[in-house]
Scaffold this motif. Structure first.
Motif, PDB file in Angstrom:
ATOM      1  N   UNK A 148       1.067  -1.237   0.057  1.00 45.93           N
ATOM      2  CA  UNK A 148      -0.045  -0.121   0.095  1.00 45.93           C
ATOM      3  C   UNK A 148       1.066   1.412  -0.112  1.00 45.93           C
ATOM      4  N   UNK A 149       0.697   2.127  -1.006  1.00 48.28           N
ATOM      5  CA  UNK A 149       1.466   3.225  -1.353  1.00 48.28           C
ATOM      6  C   UNK A 149       1.264   4.445  -0.006  1.00 48.28           C
ATOM      7  N   UNK A 150       0.180   4.401   0.407  1.00 55.92           N
ATOM      8  CA  UNK A 150       0.034   5.396   1.383  1.00 55.92           C
ATOM      9  C   UNK A 150      -1.453   5.140   2.195  1.00 55.92           C
ATOM     10  N   UNK A 151      -1.558   6.004   3.007  1.00 55.78           N
ATOM     11  CA  UNK A 151      -2.950   5.677   4.049  1.00 55.78           C
ATOM     12  C   UNK A 151      -4.104   6.133   3.509  1.00 55.78           C
ATOM     13  N   UNK A 152      -4.116   6.917   2.483  1.00 49.65           N
ATOM     14  CA  UNK A 152      -5.597   7.436   2.086  1.00 49.65           C
ATOM     15  C   UNK A 152      -6.590   6.329   1.725  1.00 49.65           C
ATOM     16  N   UNK A 153      -7.805   6.383   1.981  1.00 47.50           N
ATOM     17  CA  UNK A 153      -9.002   5.380   1.865  1.00 47.50           C
ATOM     18  C   UNK A 153      -9.115   4.965   0.605  1.00 47.50           C
ATOM     19  N   UNK A 154      -8.876   5.922  -0.389  1.00 48.17           N
ATOM     20  CA  UNK A 154      -9.288   5.570  -1.745  1.00 48.17           C
ATOM     21  C   UNK A 154      -8.109   4.549  -2.335  1.00 48.17           C
ATOM     22  N   UNK A 155      -7.187   4.223  -1.515  1.00 50.86           N
ATOM     23  CA  UNK A 155      -6.044   3.349  -2.073  1.00 50.86           C
ATOM     24  C   UNK A 155      -6.257   2.122  -0.932  1.00 50.86           C
ATOM     25  N   UNK A 156      -7.032   2.008  -0.095  1.00 49.22           N
ATOM     26  CA  UNK A 156      -7.179   0.663   0.809  1.00 49.22           C
ATOM     27  C   UNK A 156      -8.375   0.120   1.011  1.00 49.22           C
ATOM     28  N   UNK A 204      -4.415 -14.534   0.966  1.00 52.13           N
ATOM     29  CA  UNK A 204      -3.735 -14.893   1.949  1.00 52.13           C
ATOM     30  C   UNK A 204      -2.195 -14.010   1.783  1.00 52.13           C
ATOM     31  N   UNK A 205      -2.175 -13.070   0.970  1.00 53.66           N
ATOM     32  CA  UNK A 205      -1.041 -12.329   0.531  1.00 53.66           C
ATOM     33  C   UNK A 205      -0.621 -11.577   1.953  1.00 53.66           C
ATOM     34  N   UNK A 206       0.833 -11.593   1.807  1.00 51.61           N
ATOM     35  CA  UNK A 206       1.482 -10.704   3.095  1.00 51.61           C
ATOM     36  C   UNK A 206       1.100  -9.154   2.565  1.00 51.61           C
ATOM     37  N   UNK A 207       1.334  -8.456   3.705  1.00 55.66           N
ATOM     38  CA  UNK A 207       1.107  -6.911   3.434  1.00 55.66           C
ATOM     39  C   UNK A 207       2.319  -6.078   3.805  1.00 55.66           C
ATOM     40  N   UNK A 208       2.452  -4.883   3.172  1.00 57.77           N
ATOM     41  CA  UNK A 208       3.795  -4.042   3.534  1.00 57.77           C
ATOM     42  C   UNK A 208       2.907  -2.549   3.287  1.00 57.77           C
ATOM     43  N   UNK A 209       3.572  -1.449   3.980  1.00 63.20           N
ATOM     44  CA  UNK A 209       3.141  -0.039   3.809  1.00 63.20           C
ATOM     45  C   UNK A 209       4.271   0.600   4.347  1.00 63.20           C
ATOM     46  N   UNK A 210       4.362   2.039   4.199  1.00 65.69           N
ATOM     47  CA  UNK A 210       5.440   2.643   4.767  1.00 65.69           C
ATOM     48  C   UNK A 210       4.976   2.640   6.286  1.00 65.69           C
ATOM     49  N   UNK A 243      -3.425   2.604   8.417  1.00 62.47           N
ATOM     50  CA  UNK A 243      -3.986   1.647   7.391  1.00 62.47           C
ATOM     51  C   UNK A 243      -4.779   0.598   8.153  1.00 62.47           C
ATOM     52  N   UNK A 244      -4.086  -0.026   9.059  1.00 63.38           N
ATOM     53  CA  UNK A 244      -4.698  -1.122  10.072  1.00 63.38           C
ATOM     54  C   UNK A 244      -5.999  -0.586  10.627  1.00 63.38           C
ATOM     55  N   UNK A 245      -5.845   0.593  11.026  1.00 62.09           N
ATOM     56  CA  UNK A 245      -7.143   1.199  11.788  1.00 62.09           C
ATOM     57  C   UNK A 245      -8.294   1.287  10.667  1.00 62.09           C
ATOM     58  N   UNK A 246      -7.953   1.634   9.376  1.00 68.08           N
ATOM     59  CA  UNK A 246      -9.049   2.083   8.461  1.00 68.08           C
ATOM     60  C   UNK A 246      -9.556   0.626   7.986  1.00 68.08           C
ATOM     61  N   UNK A 247      -8.626  -0.356   7.821  1.00 69.11           N
ATOM     62  CA  UNK A 247      -9.101  -1.811   7.093  1.00 69.11           C
ATOM     63  C   UNK A 247      -9.172  -2.795   7.964  1.00 69.11           C
ATOM     64  N   UNK A 248      -8.447  -2.828   9.227  1.00 64.49           N
ATOM     65  CA  UNK A 248      -8.443  -4.057   9.970  1.00 64.49           C
ATOM     66  C   UNK A 248      -7.403  -4.916   9.874  1.00 64.49           C
ATOM     67  N   UNK A 290      -3.459  -6.155   9.586  1.00 62.86           N
ATOM     68  CA  UNK A 290      -2.152  -5.733  10.234  1.00 62.86           C
ATOM     69  C   UNK A 290      -1.275  -5.521   8.896  1.00 62.86           C
ATOM     70  N   UNK A 291      -0.339  -4.786   8.861  1.00 66.03           N
ATOM     71  CA  UNK A 291       0.809  -4.227   8.219  1.00 66.03           C
ATOM     72  C   UNK A 291       1.944  -5.365   8.692  1.00 66.03           C
ATOM     73  N   UNK A 292       2.361  -6.257   7.982  1.00 62.49           N
ATOM     74  CA  UNK A 292       3.489  -7.395   8.272  1.00 62.49           C
ATOM     75  C   UNK A 292       4.683  -6.770   8.045  1.00 62.49           C
ATOM     76  N   UNK A 293       4.841  -5.842   7.115  1.00 59.83           N
ATOM     77  CA  UNK A 293       6.133  -5.221   6.929  1.00 59.83           C
ATOM     78  C   UNK A 293       6.055  -3.867   7.033  1.00 59.83           C
ATOM     79  N   UNK A 294       6.759  -2.928   7.692  1.00 59.51           N
ATOM     80  CA  UNK A 294       6.754  -1.497   7.783  1.00 59.51           C
ATOM     81  C   UNK A 294       8.031  -0.989   7.081  1.00 59.51           C
ATOM     82  N   UNK A 295       7.773  -0.375   6.044  1.00 62.67           N
ATOM     83  CA  UNK A 295       8.714  -0.008   5.099  1.00 62.67           C
ATOM     84  C   UNK A 295       9.512   1.228   5.275  1.00 62.67           C
ATOM     85  N   UNK A 296      10.585   1.293   4.995  1.00 67.86           N
ATOM     86  CA  UNK A 296      11.652   2.669   5.331  1.00 67.86           C
ATOM     87  C   UNK A 296      12.253   2.934   3.700  1.00 67.86           C
TER      88      UNK A 296
END
Length: 237
Positions: free
Chosen positions: A79-87, A98-104, A111-116, A118-124
């Motif tokens: 997910x490139x960013x948190x805005x609702x139109x992207x999640x 069953x895909x893994x998830x990643x986001x900034x 993102x987790x709050x908006x979708x429920x 969990x973001x598996x990998x936090x990107x830097x």
């Protein structure tokens, strides 16, 4: 769903655009009332798949995944960013595949709050994502949101050709860079942050042949946009 030749132009309900590179097939589709672009990258060696932005219309996105792999294999959603139109379709796509998830990192909690989900990998900035035999670099572009990220894929160099140039870069920018300017910001400080990151982390690093795939609308190249950087800075958006 049928596919069309690559033009970079897609519409909601329309066909997928498909670009075949040496290592990867890149598919672009438009979904939802906000005409969001979703991108599927499929490793040509082993079929591993990465989806960029499960924005809306889960049925369309799952069909897109099956276009890349009939078994509906999906390894990772970025997910490139948190805005609702992207999640909007993230929860459904992850539940089915069953895909893994990643986001900034700085957008992950929102993102987790908006979708429920969990973001598996936090990107830097500078992180590497490996999907099958394909490697992408994370480019953090702060300002549209604090945790916005782009993904850079570089085509392999043709080392057997003396003097060959480095492979072309394909840059998936979310809502941080578009034809004609950087993404929307809400304060002068956010604009400065985003502009500075786009210049230092994109234009100063990658050449004019770099292809830009934004979160909405048509594609562009860095060469097409570079002459206008000073204008963007002066206007403040």
């Amino acid at each position: 769903m049928s596919t069309a030749p690559w033009t970079g132009h897609v519409t909601p309900g329309g066909p997928t655009a498909v670009r075949v590179l040496d290592e990867v097939e890149l598919r672009k589709a438009s979904v939802g009332p906000m005409d969001n672009n979703a991108y599927l990258l499929t490793c040509r060696r082993d079929g591993a798949q990465l989806l960029v932005d499960a924005a809306a219309d889960p049925d369309r996105l799952l069909a897109l995944v099956r276009e890349g792999d009939a078994s509906a294999r999906l390894d990772l959603v970025v997910t490139t960013h948190r805005h609702r139109d992207h999640v909007g379709a993230l929860a459904s796509v992850v539940a089915v595949t069953g895909a893994r998830t990643a986001a900034g990192a700085d957008d992950a909690d929102a993102i987790t709050e908006a979708t429920g989900v969990p973001v598996g990998r936090r990107l830097h900035d500078g992180d590497l994502l490996v999907v099958g035999h394909v490697t992408l670099e994370v480019v953090a572009l702060r300002g549209h949101t604090p945790g916005s990220v782009a993904l850079a894929y570089r085509e392999p160099e043709h080392t057997h050709v003396p003097g060959a140039a480095p492979g072309r870069v394909h840059l998936l920018t979310g809502d941080s860079l578009f034809p004609g300017g950087v993404g929307r910001t809400t304060t002068p400080q956010d604009f400065t942050s985003l502009y500075d990151d786009v210049v230092a982390r994109v234009f100063d690093r990658f050449d004019d042949e770099t292809w830009v795939y934004p979160g909405h609308g048509r594609d562009t190249t860095l060469g097409a946009e570079r002459p206008h950087l000073a204008q963007w800075r002066a206007r403040g958006w």
